[in-house]
Write an enzyme that holds these catalytic residues in place. Structure first.
Site, short mmCIF file in Angstrom:
data_model
loop_
_atom_site.label_atom_id
_atom_site.label_comp_id
_atom_site.label_asym_id
_atom_site.label_seq_id
_atom_site.Cartn_x
_atom_site.Cartn_y
_atom_site.Cartn_z
N GLY A 58 0.82 -1.21 0.00
CA GLY A 58 0.00 0.00 0.00
C GLY A 58 0.85 1.26 0.00
O GLY A 58 0.50 2.25 -0.65
N GLN A 165 -7.58 -0.02 4.17
CA GLN A 165 -8.34 -0.54 5.32
C GLN A 165 -9.78 -0.89 4.97
O GLN A 165 -10.49 -1.49 5.78
CB GLN A 165 -8.32 0.47 6.47
CG GLN A 165 -6.95 0.65 7.10
CD GLN A 165 -6.49 -0.56 7.88
OE1 GLN A 165 -7.30 -1.38 8.34
NE2 GLN A 165 -5.18 -0.70 8.06
N THR A 223 10.70 -7.06 -11.87
CA THR A 223 10.07 -8.37 -12.03
C THR A 223 8.93 -8.52 -11.03
O THR A 223 9.08 -8.23 -9.85
CB THR A 223 11.13 -9.48 -11.82
OG1 THR A 223 12.18 -9.25 -12.74
CG2 THR A 223 10.54 -10.86 -12.04
N CYS A 305 1.67 1.22 12.32
CA CYS A 305 2.74 1.67 11.43
C CYS A 305 3.65 2.69 12.10
O CYS A 305 4.77 2.86 11.69
CB CYS A 305 2.15 2.28 10.15
SG CYS A 305 1.28 1.06 9.16
C1 LIG Z 1 -4.68 3.11 5.49
C2 LIG Z 1 -3.34 2.52 5.17
N1 LIG Z 1 -2.72 2.90 4.04
C3 LIG Z 1 -1.54 2.39 3.68
C4 LIG Z 1 -0.90 1.45 4.47
C5 LIG Z 1 0.43 0.91 4.03
O1 LIG Z 1 0.28 -0.36 3.47
P1 LIG Z 1 1.53 -1.36 3.41
O2 LIG Z 1 1.76 -1.85 4.81
O3 LIG Z 1 1.10 -2.45 2.50
O4 LIG Z 1 2.69 -0.60 2.88
C6 LIG Z 1 -1.49 1.03 5.66
C7 LIG Z 1 -0.82 0.07 6.53
O5 LIG Z 1 -1.15 -0.11 7.68
C8 LIG Z 1 -2.76 1.56 6.01
O6 LIG Z 1 -3.39 1.20 7.12
#
Ligand SMILES: Cc1ncc(COP(=O)(O)O)c(C=O)c1O
Length: 363
Positions: A58, A165, A223, A305
């Site tokens: 993401g 989410q 890739t 995060c």
């Molecule tokens: C709303 C949202 N966007 C983006 C991300 C990032 O995704 P990724 O962990 O796959 O990089 C997260 C990860 O928790 C998220 O909750």
């Protein structure tokens, strides 16, 4: 990872281990697996296979949309919600500074819900990009993305919806949404980590930022992670997180019955079914997290995060929660494997830990 995704991952890694760009039989098998998975993901999202760009998650999908759009934009302003994931907020801040765009950050209400009218009122003739998440990763609150995308489309403002989410928790019909860019991540629905997708609306301009191989129709070189994408497609086939709602709701009811001073954030708004974010007054969230960890529970304080940073959650701050209460907050995410017994056991443990910590503090 869900069993079905793990099986698909292992099976593909063994049986389609070639490079999908290679002409030989092994490469062709990998290409077939990738193409089939692309069709499955596109079908699940109600979009065209050609509009998908597979990414390493993401974060990359969000970065790709922001950079790929702002890179081409004239000098102007960017409108973004204050509760975006850091992969949107920090990236937009960075590129706005770099390209000289003004940044307009819009706060939600106290429930963590963005007012669509307020957001749209900030869009003007100089707006070159707008971004709003479909559902918030800390509160779970579902945002009025359809209304905002509609206005952006009318005014031809490129718009990113971070759907990470929302996927698997509410309907994510990308065609009906009609945003320029929508991002998703596989590991939020039981796929592999490091796999995601950016859906680009047909006709929306995107400057590629990973160059040098021409994969993904020249829009994302490198890739492809074939087993990861196949596992993503497999996980999409079983997503049904709405069934967690009764566990989450029961958890919150039981929590409030034993700890009436607890505040659940965003509980008056519509939320995705698996998320609960709450403040336990007088307690340090990190301490609670560590005690729960010792008892075998994996929860987050603030956003997972940003765990490790001691800054209070920017989402709670934007919702008007004071720093003290934000530092006393925990976030629990329920999975398909959790039962009401698990939810009650977690509350009982929280009650025990609070009593213990109070006793130790002589309170
Ligand atoms: C709303 C949202 N966007 C983006 C991300 C990032 O995704 P990724 O962990 O796959 O990089 C997260 C990860 O928790 C998220 O909750």
């Amino acid at each position: 990872m869900l069993d079905v995704a793990l099986d698909a991952f292992c099976c593909t890694a063994k049986q389609a281990s070639g490079n999908p760009s290679s002409m030989h039989w092994s490469g062709r098998a990998a290409r077939r697996a990738l193409d089939d998975a692309r069709d499955t993901v596109a079908h699940a999202l109600n979009t065209e296979s050609g509009s998908l760009i597979f990414t390493a998650g993401g974060t990359e999908a969000n970065n790709m949309a922001i950079y790929g759009s702002l890179m081409r934009a004239k000098q102007g302003n960017v409108v973004v919600s204050a509760i975006e994931h850091p992969s949107v907020l920090e990236t937009i801040e960075h590129w706005c500074k770099h390209f000289g765009h003004d940044l307009n950050v819009i706060r939600p209400d106290r429930q963590g819900l963005m007012d669509a009218k307020k957001f749209c009122a900030a869009l003007n003739e100089k707006t070159v990009f707008a971004s709003l998440m479909w559902a918030n990763n800390e509160s779970g609150v579902i945002q009025p993305v359809h209304e905002i995308v509609k206005v952006c489309r009318q005014r031809e403002i490129p718009c990113l919806i971070d759907g990470v989410q929302a996927l698997g928790k509410i309907a994510t019909d990308v065609k009906a949404l009609d945003a320029d860019f929508v991002s998703f991540s596989a590991h939020k629905i039981g796929g592999a980590k490091g796999v995601g997708v950016l859906v680009v609306r047909r006709g929306s301009a995107l400057e590629p930022w990973l160059l040098g191989g021409g994969q993904e129709r020249g829009r994302r070189s490198g890739t492809e992670n074939v087993p990861g994408v196949v596992a993503f497609a497999a996980a999409l086939g079983v997503m049904d997180y709405a069934s967690c709602a009764h566990v989450r709701d029961d958890f919150e009811q039981y929590l409030k019955s034993l700890m009436p001073d607890v505040t659940v954030h965003g509980d008056k708004a519509e939320r995705v079914a698996n998320t609960s974010m709450f403040t336990v007054p007088g307690m340090d969230g990190e301490t609670l997290l560590m005690q729960l960890d010792l008892a075998g529970f994996a929860v987050a304080s603030g956003s997972a995060c940003s765990s490790g940073k001691r800054e209070p959650s920017h989402v709670l701050r934007a919702m008007g929660v004071d720093d003290r209460a934000a530092r006393s907050s925990l976030r629990v995410s329920f999975g398909l494997e959790h039962s009401q017994e698990d939810a009650h056991a977690l509350v009982d443990e929280l009650v025990r830990i609070r009593a213990l910590l109070r006793k130790m503090a002589g309170r």
